[in-house]
Scaffold this active site. Sequence first.
Site, PDB file in Angstrom:
ATOM      1  N   CYS A 242       2.007   0.220  -8.568  1.00  0.00           N
ATOM      2  CA  CYS A 242       3.149   0.746  -7.814  1.00  0.00           C
ATOM      3  C   CYS A 242       4.363   0.882  -8.717  1.00  0.00           C
ATOM      4  O   CYS A 242       5.265   1.681  -8.442  1.00  0.00           O
ATOM      5  CB  CYS A 242       3.452  -0.127  -6.605  1.00  0.00           C
TER       6      CYS A 242
ATOM      7  N   GLY B 179       2.555   2.087   5.387  1.00  0.00           N
ATOM      8  CA  GLY B 179       3.707   1.283   5.753  1.00  0.00           C
ATOM      9  C   GLY B 179       4.433   1.783   6.981  1.00  0.00           C
ATOM     10  O   GLY B 179       4.959   0.989   7.773  1.00  0.00           O
TER      11      GLY B 179
ATOM     12  N   GLY C  87       0.825  -1.206   0.000  1.00  0.00           N
ATOM     13  CA  GLY C  87       0.000   0.000   0.000  1.00  0.00           C
ATOM     14  C   GLY C  87       0.855   1.249   0.000  1.00  0.00           C
ATOM     15  O   GLY C  87       1.997   1.254  -0.471  1.00  0.00           O
ATOM     16  N   SER C  88       0.326   2.305   0.573  1.00  0.00           N
ATOM     17  CA  SER C  88       1.004   3.594   0.571  1.00  0.00           C
ATOM     18  C   SER C  88       2.153   3.620   1.570  1.00  0.00           C
ATOM     19  O   SER C  88       2.197   2.835   2.530  1.00  0.00           O
ATOM     20  CB  SER C  88       0.015   4.713   0.917  1.00  0.00           C
TER      21      SER C  88
ATOM     22  N   GLU D  52       5.750  -3.464   0.960  1.00  0.00           N
ATOM     23  CA  GLU D  52       5.765  -3.122  -0.469  1.00  0.00           C
ATOM     24  C   GLU D  52       4.962  -1.836  -0.615  1.00  0.00           C
ATOM     25  O   GLU D  52       3.735  -1.853  -0.673  1.00  0.00           O
ATOM     26  CB  GLU D  52       5.143  -4.248  -1.295  1.00  0.00           C
TER      27      GLU D  52
END
Length: 515
Positions: free
Chosen positions: A302, A251, A246-247, A268
């Site tokens: 991403c 994270g 995610g963002s 990630e």
Amino acid sequence: MTQQAAVKPAENGLAQAVAQILSSLGVAPHVYSSGERLVRSPLTGETIGRVKDTTPAEARAAIAEAHDAYLAWRAVPAPRRGELVRLLGDALRQDKEALGRLVTIEVGKIVSEGLGEVQEMIDICDFAVGLSRQLYGLTMGSERPDHRLMEQWHPIGPVGVISAFNFPVAVWSWNAALALVCGDSVIWKPSEKTPLTAIAVTALFERVAAKFDGAPKGLATLLIGGRDVGEILVDDARVPVVSATGSTAMGRIVGERVAKRFGRAILELGGNNASIVCPSADLDLALRAIAFGAMGTAGQRCTTLRRLIVHESVYDKLVPRLKQVYANVSVGNPIASDALVGPLIDEAAFAGMQKALAAARDIGATVHGGERHTAGHSASAYYVRPALVEAPEQTGPVVEETFAPILYVLKYSEFEEAIRLQNGVPQGLSSSIFTTDMREADRFLSATGSDCGIANINMGSSGAEIGGAFGGEKETGGGRESGSDAWKAYMRRMTSAVNYGRAMPLAQGVKFDID
């Protein structure tokens, strides 16, 4: 409840299609039609499902069940665990069309990308089956006579998977296929924007597991909901590994909370990926790669190409052609047309895109495209024309990740300047260079070249294969999933020494004689 009445409003044709797909995958109607959380398709903005959130008590019970499943599963031989994953891959092959179509409806991907995501699941299953016979440790030379020194890899426990909307099923499979052959159970918390694909995959897995002798209940469980459900998963000490996609903002929270309890986080996160176009580049090849990298999945990968760093000698040859591609690329509903660019996921994504374009204009950039594409579309769907932005410098929105189809174009004159621009952002996921100069290519791949986890030559930043470890550095989080030796993150390492002699020598020459 009938299929026709399963989702309100009943006039929604997409809802009927979703009901048919879910039914074909073995999901009971009440699972996707009786909850309070609305699921909307970005294709039309219409409601396609209503799901029930997992309660805190249910989440904790699911984690407990997953822990019990792990205790049983870890004792199953690894090649046998691989057989379950092989059967999962076979089931995915059988239901590829249905699941791929569901991905398109729930996420908005074009048809080939929806199918491609399911193919990625099949591929990682194949990889994991082979891996089940290759969970290798090492044997090292011991300094002590009559001793053997070795390492082994053992299952670690339940693995939590938090996935994002843009790859609603592939990311789960990257983690789950490896975790399962490693002897772990899996607990999945999908994006609240895309729960239906997760429900479908979980049902498919349960169908396979029910026919497999030795698969304990709770081996792969599903938690539906928002941040509160995710926090329960992140904070539970019975979950030693949490893989979160995610963002960067998300994270930071997950990484800190998992670290506080000495768990392991596989992060990630964001990407602000660049491609360098050198004087010797094959511009026809570069043009095709740039187009997909920047506009595929409506810029919601991403690994999406977000910065294009072009040498001044070829700028006027490439950029006008790129403008033409941007002006002519087809935007539309991918199940009603052959459009190459589908919708943004929701209104918030559109608002974020417009905010970034306004900020680009404030720094003196020239914006081509970026407007909302409304012709023939519902007011509740957010289709946009991809934006090509000629930026005077790398500042402001150029160094930020906006999850939308915006490509910032920059000029460079010296190769060292291009490398500095490439690396001059907080994110470090993917990168690429277009050149036929071997020195430039090898320099880009060297320790003094790209600082990203992925670096490609004469191809775009997007479209990674499962054979290589996927992930990046800096604010991308440092996690690795999928291929190579990423499997080690789902296991615990044990170093062992065996004394097969009759003496008791100590390492480092230490003497401790008690006679």
